[in-house]
Scaffold this motif. Structure first.
Motif, PDB file in Angstrom:
ATOM      1  N   PRO A 116     -43.317  36.213   2.071  1.00 14.23           N
ATOM      2  CA  PRO A 116     -43.703  35.604   3.348  1.00 14.23           C
ATOM      3  C   PRO A 116     -45.061  34.918   3.225  1.00 14.23           C
ATOM      4  O   PRO A 116     -46.017  35.498   2.707  1.00 14.23           O
ATOM      5  CB  PRO A 116     -43.762  36.794   4.300  1.00 14.23           C
ATOM      6  N   CYS A 117     -45.132  33.689   3.697  1.00 14.04           N
ATOM      7  CA  CYS A 117     -46.384  32.946   3.649  1.00 14.04           C
ATOM      8  C   CYS A 117     -46.495  32.059   4.881  1.00 14.04           C
ATOM      9  O   CYS A 117     -45.507  31.835   5.603  1.00 14.04           O
ATOM     10  CB  CYS A 117     -46.475  32.100   2.377  1.00 14.04           C
ATOM     11  N   VAL A 118     -47.697  31.577   5.121  1.00 17.60           N
ATOM     12  CA  VAL A 118     -47.902  30.640   6.215  1.00 17.60           C
ATOM     13  C   VAL A 118     -48.776  29.502   5.710  1.00 17.60           C
ATOM     14  O   VAL A 118     -49.802  29.720   5.058  1.00 17.60           O
ATOM     15  CB  VAL A 118     -48.522  31.316   7.462  1.00 17.60           C
ATOM     16  N   LEU A 119     -48.336  28.289   5.964  1.00 11.01           N
ATOM     17  CA  LEU A 119     -49.050  27.082   5.560  1.00 11.01           C
ATOM     18  C   LEU A 119     -49.874  26.603   6.753  1.00 11.01           C
ATOM     19  O   LEU A 119     -49.322  26.237   7.794  1.00 11.01           O
ATOM     20  CB  LEU A 119     -48.058  26.008   5.127  1.00 11.01           C
ATOM     21  N   LEU A 120     -51.198  26.629   6.601  1.00  9.46           N
ATOM     22  CA  LEU A 120     -52.110  26.303   7.698  1.00  9.46           C
ATOM     23  C   LEU A 120     -52.783  24.960   7.451  1.00  9.46           C
ATOM     24  O   LEU A 120     -53.118  24.618   6.318  1.00  9.46           O
ATOM     25  CB  LEU A 120     -53.189  27.380   7.826  1.00  9.46           C
ATOM     26  N   SER A 121     -53.001  24.212   8.527  1.00 12.84           N
ATOM     27  CA  SER A 121     -53.705  22.942   8.384  1.00 12.84           C
ATOM     28  C   SER A 121     -54.334  22.525   9.708  1.00 12.84           C
ATOM     29  O   SER A 121     -53.938  22.968  10.778  1.00 12.84           O
ATOM     30  CB  SER A 121     -52.764  21.837   7.887  1.00 12.84           C
ATOM     31  N   GLY A 122     -55.328  21.649   9.589  1.00 12.51           N
ATOM     32  CA  GLY A 122     -56.005  21.091  10.760  1.00 12.51           C
ATOM     33  C   GLY A 122     -56.307  19.628  10.523  1.00 12.51           C
ATOM     34  O   GLY A 122     -55.856  19.025   9.556  1.00 12.51           O
ATOM     35  N   GLY A 123     -57.090  19.046  11.401  1.00 14.47           N
ATOM     36  CA  GLY A 123     -57.407  17.629  11.320  1.00 14.47           C
ATOM     37  C   GLY A 123     -56.994  16.926  12.591  1.00 14.47           C
ATOM     38  O   GLY A 123     -56.853  17.540  13.644  1.00 14.47           O
ATOM     39  N   GLU A 124     -56.790  15.639  12.507  1.00 16.15           N
ATOM     40  CA  GLU A 124     -56.376  14.881  13.694  1.00 16.15           C
ATOM     41  C   GLU A 124     -55.457  13.742  13.285  1.00 16.15           C
ATOM     42  O   GLU A 124     -55.902  12.720  12.760  1.00 16.15           O
ATOM     43  CB  GLU A 124     -57.590  14.317  14.454  1.00 16.15           C
ATOM     44  N   THR A 125     -54.183  13.937  13.520  1.00 11.33           N
ATOM     45  CA  THR A 125     -53.225  12.862  13.267  1.00 11.33           C
ATOM     46  C   THR A 125     -53.214  11.894  14.451  1.00 11.33           C
ATOM     47  O   THR A 125     -53.874  12.118  15.461  1.00 11.33           O
ATOM     48  CB  THR A 125     -51.818  13.438  13.041  1.00 11.33           C
ATOM     49  N   THR A 126     -52.458  10.841  14.309  1.00  7.31           N
ATOM     50  CA  THR A 126     -52.374   9.835  15.371  1.00  7.31           C
ATOM     51  C   THR A 126     -50.914   9.490  15.636  1.00  7.31           C
ATOM     52  O   THR A 126     -50.033   9.781  14.832  1.00  7.31           O
ATOM     53  CB  THR A 126     -53.132   8.549  14.990  1.00  7.31           C
ATOM     54  N   VAL A 127     -50.690   8.859  16.768  1.00  3.97           N
ATOM     55  CA  VAL A 127     -49.349   8.409  17.146  1.00  3.97           C
ATOM     56  C   VAL A 127     -49.424   6.932  17.508  1.00  3.97           C
ATOM     57  O   VAL A 127     -50.167   6.551  18.415  1.00  3.97           O
ATOM     58  CB  VAL A 127     -48.793   9.206  18.345  1.00  3.97           C
ATOM     59  N   THR A 128     -48.692   6.119  16.792  1.00  2.00           N
ATOM     60  CA  THR A 128     -48.528   4.726  17.186  1.00  2.00           C
ATOM     61  C   THR A 128     -47.361   4.672  18.182  1.00  2.00           C
ATOM     62  O   THR A 128     -46.214   4.947  17.813  1.00  2.00           O
ATOM     63  CB  THR A 128     -48.227   3.827  15.975  1.00  2.00           C
ATOM     64  N   VAL A 129     -47.667   4.364  19.424  1.00  2.00           N
ATOM     65  CA  VAL A 129     -46.670   4.448  20.489  1.00  2.00           C
ATOM     66  C   VAL A 129     -45.687   3.281  20.390  1.00  2.00           C
ATOM     67  O   VAL A 129     -46.067   2.113  20.464  1.00  2.00           O
ATOM     68  CB  VAL A 129     -47.349   4.461  21.872  1.00  2.00           C
ATOM     69  N   ARG A 130     -44.417   3.636  20.205  1.00  2.00           N
ATOM     70  CA  ARG A 130     -43.355   2.638  20.162  1.00  2.00           C
ATOM     71  C   ARG A 130     -42.337   2.861  21.284  1.00  2.00           C
ATOM     72  O   ARG A 130     -41.718   1.925  21.761  1.00  2.00           O
ATOM     73  CB  ARG A 130     -42.635   2.692  18.815  1.00  2.00           C
ATOM     74  N   GLY A 131     -42.150   4.120  21.666  1.00  2.00           N
ATOM     75  CA  GLY A 131     -41.196   4.449  22.714  1.00  2.00           C
ATOM     76  C   GLY A 131     -41.858   4.622  24.060  1.00  2.00           C
ATOM     77  O   GLY A 131     -43.036   4.312  24.237  1.00  2.00           O
ATOM     78  N   LYS A 132     -41.101   5.175  25.003  1.00  2.00           N
ATOM     79  CA  LYS A 132     -41.601   5.356  26.359  1.00  2.00           C
ATOM     80  C   LYS A 132     -41.559   6.815  26.787  1.00  2.00           C
ATOM     81  O   LYS A 132     -41.573   7.133  27.977  1.00  2.00           O
ATOM     82  CB  LYS A 132     -40.783   4.501  27.328  1.00  2.00           C
ATOM     83  N   GLY A 133     -41.514   7.724  25.808  1.00  2.00           N
ATOM     84  CA  GLY A 133     -41.421   9.144  26.122  1.00  2.00           C
ATOM     85  C   GLY A 133     -42.766   9.777  26.405  1.00  2.00           C
ATOM     86  O   GLY A 133     -43.793   9.097  26.498  1.00  2.00           O
ATOM     87  N   ARG A 134     -42.740  11.111  26.534  1.00  2.00           N
ATOM     88  CA  ARG A 134     -43.941  11.883  26.835  1.00  2.00           C
ATOM     89  C   ARG A 134     -44.309  12.738  25.623  1.00  2.00           C
ATOM     90  O   ARG A 134     -43.444  13.221  24.908  1.00  2.00           O
ATOM     91  CB  ARG A 134     -43.700  12.796  28.040  1.00  2.00           C
ATOM     92  N   GLY A 135     -45.622  12.930  25.449  1.00  2.00           N
ATOM     93  CA  GLY A 135     -46.036  13.838  24.389  1.00  2.00           C
ATOM     94  C   GLY A 135     -47.167  13.300  23.548  1.00  2.00           C
ATOM     95  O   GLY A 135     -47.326  12.085  23.402  1.00  2.00           O
ATOM     96  N   GLY A 136     -47.951  14.215  22.976  1.00  2.00           N
ATOM     97  CA  GLY A 136     -49.060  13.860  22.115  1.00  2.00           C
ATOM     98  C   GLY A 136     -48.723  14.066  20.654  1.00  2.00           C
ATOM     99  O   GLY A 136     -47.567  14.231  20.259  1.00  2.00           O
ATOM    100  N   ARG A 137     -49.775  14.078  19.829  1.00  2.00           N
ATOM    101  CA  ARG A 137     -49.572  14.123  18.384  1.00  2.00           C
ATOM    102  C   ARG A 137     -49.022  15.469  17.905  1.00  2.00           C
ATOM    103  O   ARG A 137     -48.321  15.528  16.891  1.00  2.00           O
ATOM    104  CB  ARG A 137     -50.881  13.805  17.665  1.00  2.00           C
ATOM    105  N   SER A 138     -49.319  16.561  18.627  1.00  2.00           N
ATOM    106  CA  SER A 138     -48.837  17.870  18.176  1.00  2.00           C
ATOM    107  C   SER A 138     -47.319  17.966  18.261  1.00  2.00           C
ATOM    108  O   SER A 138     -46.656  18.400  17.314  1.00  2.00           O
ATOM    109  CB  SER A 138     -49.487  18.989  18.994  1.00  2.00           C
ATOM    110  N   VAL A 139     -46.733  17.567  19.386  1.00  2.00           N
ATOM    111  CA  VAL A 139     -45.274  17.640  19.500  1.00  2.00           C
ATOM    112  C   VAL A 139     -44.597  16.557  18.671  1.00  2.00           C
ATOM    113  O   VAL A 139     -43.470  16.735  18.201  1.00  2.00           O
ATOM    114  CB  VAL A 139     -44.803  17.590  20.975  1.00  2.00           C
ATOM    115  N   GLU A 140     -45.274  15.424  18.474  1.00  2.00           N
ATOM    116  CA  GLU A 140     -44.727  14.378  17.602  1.00  2.00           C
ATOM    117  C   GLU A 140     -44.597  14.911  16.179  1.00  2.00           C
ATOM    118  O   GLU A 140     -43.562  14.747  15.517  1.00  2.00           O
ATOM    119  CB  GLU A 140     -45.639  13.149  17.628  1.00  2.00           C
ATOM    120  N   PHE A 141     -45.670  15.546  15.681  1.00  2.00           N
ATOM    121  CA  PHE A 141     -45.640  16.154  14.347  1.00  2.00           C
ATOM    122  C   PHE A 141     -44.535  17.203  14.255  1.00  2.00           C
ATOM    123  O   PHE A 141     -43.757  17.232  13.302  1.00  2.00           O
ATOM    124  CB  PHE A 141     -46.991  16.792  14.028  1.00  2.00           C
TER     125      PHE A 141
END
Length: 413
Positions: free
Chosen positions: A300-325
């Motif tokens: 059992p292991c867990v892969l951890l990470s941080g930082g700040e990704t981005t979203v280039t908006v192409r659609g018309k849905g709802r949500g930020g970078r966390s749910v996109e990822f």
């Protein structure tokens, strides 16, 4: 513990490590002969102000501007709220008052500056020749472009009357100390909130090149102001800087929690940038290798990470970078047994929605199909919020009053 229990426990542990309480001990300056003036901005700044008051234990005065809904009660320091990520009149008014407070400081005074992520939009004071509407339009264009936070902050500095060390210049000759909670990859003090108290020489041509590269158009008026709004960036004596919370601190705390649960942690990085959906594909490949081959870590292991990704908006849905990822990760994993994940923004707000992020386990795609939900279609429409909401997988904390950016954990059991 269930996968969800473990993932939530890791996220909560990371959050606790990023809070400002107890972080000023051993970092306080000598009391001044004159006033102690506290100024600052950011999503964590109100909680920082309250924590500073507790540690300082002496009279102080000042003004902090934070995001709507991110305020808290303080004894001496005034807290005002304003809009983020697109600035508004409340932020403009607060920035003017903060600059006036800085200019009022004399040689016997101490100015304490509390800065965290979000300060760049909240502490908005356009350079001479620009209006608030000009800054709002620029912010919207930058957000839509998908440019990384470092690029956005360089642009914001170039058209500001207060960022890029200009606030520090206003404080001098008073003594100043800046406390920072980092929300930027690499923890560059000058990038946090666009560095109001961190002197940096301006480079208009470089900024114009960045705008061109990210296809952000500006009119001739803004270009002229950008070229004219120069600053030397010379260091100012008597001004100290302390970093009191960072993404790595949060990840290390989560790693310690994982070890206590008998799970091997592997921190993949605290400065992950790029398109959120592309990062999801890359991390799916790493998780798949861990599940099938025990590399780079065995279950059992867990892969951890941080930082700040981005979203280039192409659609018309709802949500930020966390749910996109997270949605991209789920699609790429194709429901590999024993793999679950969480992705949340540590300020408690993913994009402009009411959730911090979301989580999933290996059953997510089967559950989605049973409900008639096409994960790939939701991803194409930038609609991670609706997808995870329909499956009751959102993580909702409310404003956490801190901000060390993205927290991601992929659990392999």
């Amino acid at each position: 513990m269930t996968d969800r229990d473990i993932l939530i426990a890791l996220f909560e542990t990371a959050l606790a490590a990023a809070l400002p309480e107890g972080k000023f001990a051993g970092r306080l300056p000598e009391p001044p002969k004159g006033r102690t003036i506290v100024i600052g901005a950011g999503k964590a700044s109100a909680r920082m102000a309250r924590a500073f008051e507790e540690e300082w234990g002496r009279p102080c005065e000042g003004l902090i501007v934070t995001r709507y809904g991110h305020g808290c009660e303080t004894r001496h320091i005034e807290i005002v709220e304003a809009a983020h990520p697109v600035p508004d009149q409340a932020g403009l008014d607060a920035a003017r008052r903060i600059l006036e407070l800085a200019r009022s400081a004399g040689p016997d005074d101490l100015v304490v500056c509390l800065m965290s992520g979000g300060a760049s939009a909240l502490l908005t004071l356009p350079a001479e020749g620009l209006t608030l509407e000009d800054k709002q339009a620029l912010n919207r264009a930058l957000l839509k472009s998908g440019a990384p936070i470092g690029v956005m902050n360089k642009v914001r500095k170039s058209v500001s009357a207060i960022k890029g060390g200009r606030l520090a210049a206003a404080i001098a000759p008073a003594r100043a100390v800046t406390y920072l909670i980092s929300d930027v990859p690499g923890d560059d003090p000058g990038a946090i909130g666009s560095g109001p108290t961190i002197p940096e020489a301006s480079d208009p041509e470089a900024v114009l090149g960045l705008l061109k590269a990210w296809k952000v158009d500006i009119d001739p008026k803004m270009e002229a102001v950008l070229r004219a709004n120069r600053v030397a960036g010379d260091a100012i004596p008597g001004q100290d800087v302390h970093m009191i919370a960072t993404p790595l601190m949060a990840l290390e705390a989560a790693a310690a929690k994982a070890r206590a649960l008998g799970i091997a942690p592997l921190i993949l990085g605290d400065a992950i940038e790029g398109e959120a959906r592309e990062a999801g594909i890359v991390f799916a490949g790493i998780a798949t290798s861990a599940a099938r081959h025990g590399l780079p870590a065995g279950a059992p292991c867990v892969l951890l990470s941080g930082g700040e990704t981005t979203v280039t908006v192409r659609g018309k849905g709802r949500g930020g970078r966390s749910v996109e990822f997270l949605l991209s990760l789920a699609v790429a994993l194709k429901s590999i047994a024993g793999v679950s994940a969480i992705s949340c923004d540590t300020d408690g707000v993913d994009g402009t929605e009411d959730n911090a992020g979301a989580w999933f386990d290996a059953a997510i795609l089967a559950e989605a199909e049973a409900k008639g939900l096409n994960a790939e279609a939701f991803l194409a429409n930038n609609d991670g919020y609706s997808f995870f909401s329909a499956l009751d997988r959102l993580v909702t904390t409310g404003p956490t009053l801190t901000n060390v950016n993205d927290f991601r954990a992929i659990l392999v059991r």
